[in-house]
Design a protein around this motif. Sequence first.
Motif, PDB file in Angstrom:
ATOM      1  N   LYS A   1       0.836  -1.220   0.000  1.00 17.72           N
ATOM      2  CA  LYS A   1       0.000   0.000   0.000  1.00 17.72           C
ATOM      3  C   LYS A   1       0.863   1.260   0.000  1.00 17.72           C
ATOM      4  CE  LYS A   1      -4.209  -1.860   2.089  1.00 17.72           C
ATOM      5  NZ  LYS A   1      -3.870  -3.294   2.011  1.00 17.72           N
ATOM      6  N   GLN A   2       1.891   1.243  -0.871  1.00 14.37           N
ATOM      7  CA  GLN A   2       2.788   2.406  -0.981  1.00 14.37           C
ATOM      8  C   GLN A   2       2.764   2.959  -2.401  1.00 14.37           C
ATOM      9  OE1 GLN A   2       6.550   0.719   0.321  1.00 14.37           O
ATOM     10  NE2 GLN A   2       6.316   1.606   2.355  1.00 14.37           N
ATOM     11  N   ASN A   3       3.002   4.262  -2.507  1.00 15.62           N
ATOM     12  CA  ASN A   3       3.112   4.900  -3.820  1.00 15.62           C
ATOM     13  C   ASN A   3       4.514   4.688  -4.375  1.00 15.62           C
ATOM     14  OD1 ASN A   3       0.514   6.069  -3.623  1.00 15.62           O
ATOM     15  ND2 ASN A   3       1.367   7.677  -2.313  1.00 15.62           N
ATOM     16  N   TRP A   4       4.586   4.676  -5.701  1.00 16.23           N
ATOM     17  CA  TRP A   4       5.890   4.594  -6.352  1.00 16.23           C
ATOM     18  C   TRP A   4       5.818   5.400  -7.652  1.00 16.23           C
ATOM     19  CZ3 TRP A   4       6.295   2.077 -11.192  1.00 16.23           C
ATOM     20  CH2 TRP A   4       5.117   1.434 -11.610  1.00 16.23           C
ATOM     21  N   GLY A   5       6.973   5.784  -8.147  1.00 18.76           N
ATOM     22  CA  GLY A   5       7.018   6.597  -9.358  1.00 18.76           C
ATOM     23  C   GLY A   5       7.710   5.880 -10.500  1.00 18.76           C
ATOM     24  N   LEU A   6       7.320   6.245 -11.712  1.00 14.23           N
ATOM     25  CA  LEU A   6       7.912   5.660 -12.921  1.00 14.23           C
ATOM     26  C   LEU A   6       8.601   6.754 -13.725  1.00 14.23           C
ATOM     27  CD1 LEU A   6       8.233   3.347 -15.068  1.00 14.23           C
ATOM     28  CD2 LEU A   6       6.022   4.098 -15.988  1.00 14.23           C
ATOM     29  N   ILE A   7       9.883   6.552 -14.043  1.00 15.62           N
ATOM     30  CA  ILE A   7      10.587   7.488 -14.911  1.00 15.62           C
ATOM     31  C   ILE A   7      11.066   6.725 -16.144  1.00 15.62           C
ATOM     32  CG2 ILE A   7      12.508   9.125 -15.124  1.00 15.62           C
ATOM     33  CD1 ILE A   7      12.076   9.940 -12.317  1.00 15.62           C
ATOM     34  N   TRP A   8      10.543   7.126 -17.281  1.00 13.84           N
ATOM     35  CA  TRP A   8      10.713   6.370 -18.527  1.00 13.84           C
ATOM     36  C   TRP A   8      11.534   7.196 -19.508  1.00 13.84           C
ATOM     37  CZ3 TRP A   8       7.362   1.911 -19.710  1.00 13.84           C
ATOM     38  CH2 TRP A   8       7.500   1.426 -21.017  1.00 13.84           C
ATOM     39  N   PHE A   9      12.751   6.749 -19.807  1.00 21.30           N
ATOM     40  CA  PHE A   9      13.609   7.441 -20.778  1.00 21.30           C
ATOM     41  C   PHE A   9      13.419   6.780 -22.146  1.00 21.30           C
ATOM     42  CE2 PHE A   9      15.718   8.251 -16.752  1.00 21.30           C
ATOM     43  CZ  PHE A   9      16.186   9.550 -16.874  1.00 21.30           C
ATOM     44  N   ASP A  10      13.170   7.572 -23.172  1.00 21.34           N
ATOM     45  CA  ASP A  10      12.894   6.999 -24.481  1.00 21.34           C
ATOM     46  C   ASP A  10      12.925   8.067 -25.556  1.00 21.34           C
ATOM     47  OD1 ASP A  10      11.656   5.173 -26.528  1.00 21.34           O
ATOM     48  OD2 ASP A  10      11.106   4.029 -24.738  1.00 21.34           O
TER      49      ASP A  10
ATOM     50  N   ILE B   1      24.185   1.936 -15.959  1.00 17.20           N
ATOM     51  CA  ILE B   1      23.663   1.178 -14.817  1.00 17.20           C
ATOM     52  C   ILE B   1      24.459   1.538 -13.558  1.00 17.20           C
ATOM     53  CG2 ILE B   1      23.471  -1.145 -13.823  1.00 17.20           C
ATOM     54  CD1 ILE B   1      22.582  -2.099 -16.580  1.00 17.20           C
ATOM     55  N   LEU B   2      25.779   1.666 -13.713  1.00 20.97           N
ATOM     56  CA  LEU B   2      26.593   2.046 -12.556  1.00 20.97           C
ATOM     57  C   LEU B   2      26.192   3.432 -12.052  1.00 20.97           C
ATOM     58  CD1 LEU B   2      30.129   0.764 -13.665  1.00 20.97           C
ATOM     59  CD2 LEU B   2      28.393  -0.430 -12.315  1.00 20.97           C
ATOM     60  N   ALA B   3      25.915   4.360 -12.978  1.00 20.21           N
ATOM     61  CA  ALA B   3      25.449   5.692 -12.567  1.00 20.21           C
ATOM     62  C   ALA B   3      24.140   5.584 -11.793  1.00 20.21           C
ATOM     63  CB  ALA B   3      25.284   6.593 -13.789  1.00 20.21           C
ATOM     64  N   SER B   4      23.242   4.724 -12.268  1.00 19.58           N
ATOM     65  CA  SER B   4      21.942   4.538 -11.587  1.00 19.58           C
ATOM     66  C   SER B   4      22.115   3.956 -10.199  1.00 19.58           C
ATOM     67  CB  SER B   4      21.044   3.575 -12.360  1.00 19.58           C
ATOM     68  OG  SER B   4      21.061   3.844 -13.709  1.00 19.58           O
ATOM     69  N   LEU B   5      23.206   3.206 -10.026  1.00 11.59           N
ATOM     70  CA  LEU B   5      23.455   2.599  -8.712  1.00 11.59           C
ATOM     71  C   LEU B   5      24.274   3.514  -7.802  1.00 11.59           C
ATOM     72  CD1 LEU B   5      24.187  -1.095  -9.810  1.00 11.59           C
ATOM     73  CD2 LEU B   5      22.113  -0.224  -8.688  1.00 11.59           C
ATOM     74  N   GLY B   6      24.561   4.707  -8.301  1.00 16.06           N
ATOM     75  CA  GLY B   6      25.194   5.697  -7.411  1.00 16.06           C
ATOM     76  C   GLY B   6      26.682   5.885  -7.597  1.00 16.06           C
ATOM     77  N   GLN B   7      27.239   5.360  -8.696  1.00  9.55           N
ATOM     78  CA  GLN B   7      28.672   5.605  -8.919  1.00  9.55           C
ATOM     79  C   GLN B   7      28.885   7.116  -9.059  1.00  9.55           C
ATOM     80  OE1 GLN B   7      30.584   4.459 -12.722  1.00  9.55           O
ATOM     81  NE2 GLN B   7      32.127   3.457 -11.475  1.00  9.55           N
ATOM     82  N   ARG B   8      29.944   7.586  -8.427  1.00  5.60           N
ATOM     83  CA  ARG B   8      30.203   9.027  -8.477  1.00  5.60           C
ATOM     84  C   ARG B   8      31.657   9.293  -8.795  1.00  5.60           C
ATOM     85  NH1 ARG B   8      28.837  11.337  -2.793  1.00  5.60           N
ATOM     86  NH2 ARG B   8      26.765  10.876  -3.536  1.00  5.60           N
ATOM     87  N   ILE B   9      31.921  10.536  -9.198  1.00  8.42           N
ATOM     88  CA  ILE B   9      33.284  10.886  -9.602  1.00  8.42           C
ATOM     89  C   ILE B   9      34.174  10.999  -8.363  1.00  8.42           C
ATOM     90  CG2 ILE B   9      34.710  12.657 -10.712  1.00  8.42           C
ATOM     91  CD1 ILE B   9      32.228  13.218 -12.551  1.00  8.42           C
ATOM     92  N   LEU B  10      33.676  11.649  -7.328  1.00  8.41           N
ATOM     93  CA  LEU B  10      34.445  11.796  -6.082  1.00  8.41           C
ATOM     94  C   LEU B  10      33.709  11.114  -4.927  1.00  8.41           C
ATOM     95  CD1 LEU B  10      35.592  15.513  -6.323  1.00  8.41           C
ATOM     96  CD2 LEU B  10      37.025  13.506  -6.598  1.00  8.41           C
TER      97      LEU B  10
ATOM     98  N   ALA C   1      21.544  12.553 -15.725  1.00 11.41           N
ATOM     99  CA  ALA C   1      20.156  12.240 -15.378  1.00 11.41           C
ATOM    100  C   ALA C   1      20.110  11.069 -14.392  1.00 11.41           C
ATOM    101  CB  ALA C   1      19.362  11.900 -16.641  1.00 11.41           C
ATOM    102  N   LEU C   2      20.856  10.012 -14.696  1.00  6.33           N
ATOM    103  CA  LEU C   2      20.806   8.827 -13.829  1.00  6.33           C
ATOM    104  C   LEU C   2      21.533   9.062 -12.509  1.00  6.33           C
ATOM    105  CD1 LEU C   2      21.155   6.189 -16.646  1.00  6.33           C
ATOM    106  CD2 LEU C   2      19.125   6.684 -15.281  1.00  6.33           C
ATOM    107  N   THR C   3      22.602   9.859 -12.547  1.00  2.12           N
ATOM    108  CA  THR C   3      23.306  10.180 -11.309  1.00  2.12           C
ATOM    109  C   THR C   3      22.387  10.944 -10.358  1.00  2.12           C
ATOM    110  OG1 THR C   3      25.426  10.229 -12.449  1.00  2.12           O
ATOM    111  CG2 THR C   3      25.318  11.410 -10.356  1.00  2.12           C
ATOM    112  N   LEU C   4      21.657  11.907 -10.892  1.00  2.00           N
ATOM    113  CA  LEU C   4      20.749  12.685 -10.039  1.00  2.00           C
ATOM    114  C   LEU C   4      19.641  11.797  -9.473  1.00  2.00           C
ATOM    115  CD1 LEU C   4      20.435  15.981 -12.127  1.00  2.00           C
ATOM    116  CD2 LEU C   4      21.715  15.641  -9.998  1.00  2.00           C
TER     117      LEU C   4
END
Length: 333
Positions: A147-156, A324-333, A288-291
Amino acid sequence: MVAPEIKTADSKRDGEKSHETEASASPGRKKIDSVTLIYVPLHLGGSHRGVSMGPAAMRVAELPESIERLGFKIAEEVDIQVPYSVCWWDKQSPAKCVPEIGQVSQDVAEAVEAALTKGTIPITIGGDHSLAIGSIAGVSSYYRKLKQNWGLIWFDAHGDINTPESSESGNVHGMPLAVSLGNGDRRLTELQGFSPKVQPHRSVLIGIRDVDPPEREFIDQSGITPYTMRDIDHLGIGRVTDLALGACGSDVAGLHVSFDIDVIDPDIAPGVSTPSRGGLNYRESHLALTLLAESQLIRAIDIVELNPAFDMQNKTAKLAVELILASLGQRIL
Ligand SMILES: [Mn+2]
């Protein structure tokens, strides 16, 4: 002297770390450290069979090893079985291969929901974009039970919001967003026994530039929030991503990111089935994915439409791994 700059970066990092610690303390926002890789060599939704080689190319580009190097555990690798034979276009529907795609979608939905239930991030690797019918059904079913809300972000590059009636090709990979919104062949919309799967006012489309005339009307009527390439040119991808997060609402427990590689410009991502000029560049796609990763809300990822038959030396697969790594939070520093 570089020292002051380094100090600034370090102190910023420390600040963010303490924020992470704070987030970990609150229930539902625990830092997730394991993923489930779900490989779906699905080509039945489109016209180019090379897309079935996408999962193999991602493995060749060292997807699992790269994720482990980032510090995540691979909880499981799941290979979804896809019938390779060319399916018959049954007369019940103007959409192609619906029974076969329905079966694959059911299997994907179960794998995605199981991965979420185990506390891992499901990463569904295509394969054509019709697999999102299944992955979204899995995410939707999971949050419905909680019973939780979730959001969809669709890149295309495309709307992916055709119906069997509006589609000229009958290809289901042009329909998964419509199906998830409850419009389309009932054998797909009714997966998991409920419809619609997505909450339109918490759904965002980013990067579109090649939209069929009926799709314009569907997007307008649907209640989803679209950001076209024109918006990205005007506002910048950083601002658009922030707006996208805002559009999903402050009350979502998680985000599903469905990333069609054709959102990227074909000059840098040639290995896709339906390229469209004027897409995201290398840094924009990363930012976009990093943010989104920095929001700490990503709970499920699709990466789709990689077609090694059109790629050059696997460079699109390597880019997809980076994203995918960016989506998982890989960062430069
Ligand atoms: Mn797509």
